[in-house]
Design a protein around this motif. Structure first.
Motif, short mmCIF file in Angstrom:
data_model
loop_
_atom_site.label_atom_id
_atom_site.label_comp_id
_atom_site.label_asym_id
_atom_site.label_seq_id
_atom_site.Cartn_x
_atom_site.Cartn_y
_atom_site.Cartn_z
N UNK A 418 -0.39 -1.48 -9.28
CA UNK A 418 -1.79 -1.08 -9.31
C UNK A 418 -2.04 -0.34 -10.62
N UNK A 419 -3.33 -0.33 -11.02
CA UNK A 419 -3.71 0.41 -12.20
C UNK A 419 -4.18 1.80 -11.83
N UNK A 420 -4.23 2.66 -12.83
CA UNK A 420 -4.73 4.01 -12.58
C UNK A 420 -6.24 3.97 -12.47
N UNK A 421 -6.79 4.75 -11.56
CA UNK A 421 -8.24 4.80 -11.41
C UNK A 421 -8.70 4.11 -10.14
N UNK A 422 -9.88 4.48 -9.69
CA UNK A 422 -10.39 3.96 -8.43
C UNK A 422 -10.81 2.51 -8.50
N UNK A 423 -11.01 1.96 -9.70
CA UNK A 423 -11.46 0.59 -9.80
C UNK A 423 -10.36 -0.43 -9.65
N UNK A 424 -9.13 0.02 -9.47
CA UNK A 424 -8.00 -0.89 -9.34
C UNK A 424 -7.50 -0.89 -7.91
N UNK A 425 -6.97 -2.01 -7.48
CA UNK A 425 -6.44 -2.11 -6.12
C UNK A 425 -4.96 -2.44 -6.18
N UNK A 426 -4.24 -2.06 -5.15
CA UNK A 426 -2.81 -2.33 -5.08
C UNK A 426 -2.58 -3.81 -4.74
N UNK A 427 -1.63 -4.43 -5.46
CA UNK A 427 -1.26 -5.82 -5.22
C UNK A 427 0.22 -5.84 -4.92
N UNK A 428 0.61 -6.56 -3.83
CA UNK A 428 2.02 -6.60 -3.46
C UNK A 428 2.56 -8.01 -3.59
N UNK A 429 3.88 -8.15 -3.73
CA UNK A 429 4.53 -9.43 -3.93
C UNK A 429 5.89 -9.39 -3.26
N UNK A 430 6.15 -10.37 -2.40
CA UNK A 430 7.44 -10.45 -1.69
C UNK A 430 8.47 -11.14 -2.59
N UNK A 431 9.69 -10.64 -2.56
CA UNK A 431 10.78 -11.28 -3.28
C UNK A 431 11.49 -12.33 -2.43
N UNK A 432 11.22 -12.33 -1.13
CA UNK A 432 11.93 -13.24 -0.23
C UNK A 432 13.24 -12.67 0.28
N UNK A 433 13.57 -11.47 -0.14
CA UNK A 433 14.78 -10.77 0.34
C UNK A 433 14.38 -9.40 0.86
N UNK A 434 15.23 -8.83 1.69
CA UNK A 434 14.90 -7.53 2.29
C UNK A 434 15.76 -6.40 1.75
N UNK A 435 16.64 -6.70 0.79
CA UNK A 435 17.50 -5.65 0.27
C UNK A 435 16.71 -4.76 -0.69
#
Length: 639
Positions: A418-435
């Motif tokens: 995510x970027x700094x500031x309220x105008x940015x949103x968090x984006x997540x990405x799976x690696x396909x592993x749980x370690x």
């Protein structure tokens, strides 16, 4: 504005005459005469004396054939808006006005005032001499006739070999049938190519060939064998002493370009006119060279001939750097922190977390902190801005782009940004592993970045982030180790560390990316490392220098691809993180002794003692450091 030179008022006659017509408005009647030459072109120019930008020229028709002397009458009217005060200039040219750079052979300028009514006569006279009446004015009057007494000599005449310059070119060299002759000063029958004379007849002491390479020595001439190794081109072959390979290129022991020269009269030696140069490289990437690269006539790749860095292991030290409070001699003046006020670590409050496990600084006084319980906060100085929109995770690794964007790795295989500031949103990405993604580093490319993440399973992921969306992630390697940290300065200069269980013994491991093949190669660590040692942190200062730290007080240095052990931390403290800024500026965080240590190039000393468990350290330089740990503790030593 237009100057009216009306055709009805231009009268070409043998003598000055007046038109019987009278203009309705005032006008000037220019009585222009010329004599003793036939101008190729006559031009009258009128200029308003009140405004010199108002000017008009008119070519005067002379008639054909052009008389050698005549008087022309030209009427000049004032244009509306002009003043009545004019400057009139009459100019005669030897050739037509349309010729390129026409020769001006006569001119006269007069001032006149146009009357409001009636006509005022203005006499103008042009004089030039063409005495032989060949159409060309004598040269001393601006013309091109070099002999005004002979009608057969002029620029239009055809040159011939008769001892005269008939076409006024300066000599007879342009006559048909001329020959090139070369001076033969030494009388050996061969001419000097630099002393050329073109003429109709052979001058004394000249020959028609130009093959002599030395016209002062009759023993040096073509068509003879090279006699001695004496430095002379005896046979004018173009190569002195070619029989002895003299002049052939060679290279001295110090890589200086040279040539074989005579040694005595029968041998040769490789001699270079060059003086070997001391060369220096910029190893730490601060654009200032300080590492000796040898003495030779050929510069090693990237080397320069001047040194401007007294510590080429630290990008924060070079001759013209600004001194900062960082315990380094930044400007190489043999003083440390002169003019600076000592900085202490200052506690930053406002971060709520059971444990902060990562800190990523990206600019002075600016950093991100992350940890357990979905903790993520941006810190600027003492101002804390928490963010809760990223998934509920335990964040264990982080890297921040210089533009302020944070990239995170969790203990269960999730990547986020995510970027700094309220105008940015968090984006997540799976690696396909749980370690657990224990280590994360980014290589920036403008506002984009390529990130590398390492896991407890020994997997290495590459995440290409292009500034929008999630980007793509792929596994680019796997090694037989529990990897804990990764760092690098480019996509081809990367090092990761951790440990491998060998016969139930924890053995420290380090791997580097092969810049050519992309494979991850295990590197040899010092044999002096104690058993059961886990390397838990690595920091690359530049491509040739990195530091790793871990259990049992172990800190190792990687210089030019070779690992060596530094003195161990006091009390064999377990190191959880390391931040390095040169050979004399290495910081290690110990969770076992609750201290931050500084290595000054020879020994460790305590830099900070706290009553909580420090876990991670980072900073854009040794003058701007952040340390985080349990219970949301954050301390900062800023500029």
């Amino acid at each position: 504005m237009r100057l009216f030179l009306i055709g009805l008022w231009i009268v070409v006659v043998a003598t000055a005459c007046k038109s019987e017509q009278e203009p309705k408005a005032g006008a000037l009647r220019v009585d222009l005469s010329y004599a003793t030459f036939r101008p190729g072109c006559l031009k009258i120019t009128a200029t308003d004396r009140a405004d010199s930008s108002r000017t008009v020229s008119q070519e005067v028709t002379l008639g054909s054939p052009t008389p050698q002397s005549q008087v022309l009458t030209v009427a000049v009217f004032r244009e509306k808006g002009w003043s009545r005060d004019l400057t009139l200039t009459a100019t005669a040219y030897e050739s037509t006005c349309a010729a390129q750079n026409p020769r001006q052979v006569a001119t006269q300028t007069v001032d006149a005032q146009v009357p409001e009514k009636s006509v005022v006569a203005v006499p103008m006279e042009l004089r030039a001499e063409d005495l032989d009446d060949d159409g060309f004015v004598r040269t001393d009057q601006g013309g091109s006739d070099c002999d005004d007494d002979d009608k057969q000599i002029n620029p239009r005449a055809t040159e011939s070999c008769n001892g005269r310059d008939e076409n006024c070119s300066g000599d007879e060299s342009d006559a048909p049938g001329v020959t090139q002759y070369f001076a033969d000063a030494d009388g050996d029958g061969f001419g000097n190519p630099l002393r050329l004379q073109v003429s109709c007849a052979a001058p004394a002491g000249h020959v028609t060939n130009n093959r002599d390479c030395n016209d002062t020595n009759p023993s040096i001439r073509p068509d003879q064998p090279e006699a001695l190794c004496d430095g002379q081109d005896d046979n004018c072959s173009g190569t002195p002493d070619e029989t002895f390979n003299v002049g052939m290129q060679c290279q001295t022991a110090q890589a200086c370009a040279g040539a074989f020269v005579c040694q005595g009269t029968t041998g040769t030696a490789c001699v270079s006119p060059q003086t070997p140069t001391d060369w220096f490289l910029d190893r730490d990437g601060d654009a200032h060279a300080g590492t000796p690269a040898g003495t030779s006539c050929t510069a090693p790749p990237g080397a320069v001939s001047t040194t401007s860095d007294c510590d080429d292991t630290s990008p924060f030290v070079f001759n013209v750097a600004t001194e900062k409070c960082d315990r380094l001699d930044n400007n190489c003046n043999l003083q440390v922190d002169e003019g600076c006020t000592a900085r202490d670590y200052v506690a930053v409050t406002g971060v709520t977390s059971s444990f902060l496990r990562a800190v990523a600084s990206y600019a002075e006084n600016k950093a991100w902190v992350a940890g357990d319980g979905n903790t993520l906060a941006h810190v600027e100085g003492t101002n804390v801005t928490p963010y809760t929109d990223c998934p509920s995770r335990k964040w264990v690794s982080a890297w921040a782009h210089p533009n302020g964007r944070i990239f995170l790795g969790s203990d269960d295989g999730l990547l986020a940004t995510r970027g700094a500031g309220g105008g940015s949103a968090c984006v997540e990405l799976e690696t396909g592993r749980s370690s657990s993604i224990n280590g994360l580093v980014g290589i920036r490319n403008g506002s984009n970045a390529t990130l590398f993440a390492v896991t407890s399973e020994g997997r290495i992921f590459e995440w290409s982030y292009t500034g929008t969306g999630t980007g793509t992630v792929r596994e680019v390697g796997r090694v037989a180790a529990n990897l804990r940290a990764i760092d690098g300065t480019s996509t081809t200069s990367l090092v990761t560390v951790g440990a491998e269980s060998v016969n139930s013994v924890t053995v420290a491991r380090a791997f580097a990316k092969n810049p050519v093949t992309g494979a991850w190669t295990r590197e040899t660590l010092p044999a002096t490392l104690p058993g059961s040692t886990f390397l838990r942190a690595v920091h690359m200062v530049h491509g040739q220098l990195a530091y790793a730290a871990g259990d049992n007080g172990v800190v190792v240095q990687r210089a030019n691809g070779q690992w060596s052990e530094l003195p161990r931390l006091p009390s064999a403290a377990n190191a959880r993180d390391v931040a390095a800024y040169g050979r004399t500026s290495v910081y290690a965080v110990s969770n076992s002794t609750e201290e931050v240590y500084l290595f000054n190039g020879s020994s460790w000393s305590r830099d900070l003692k706290v009553n909580w468990t420090p876990f991670a350290i980072d900073g854009v330089g040794p003058h701007d450091l952040w340390v985080v740990g349990d219970q949301g503790n954050v301390v900062h030593r800023g500029p």
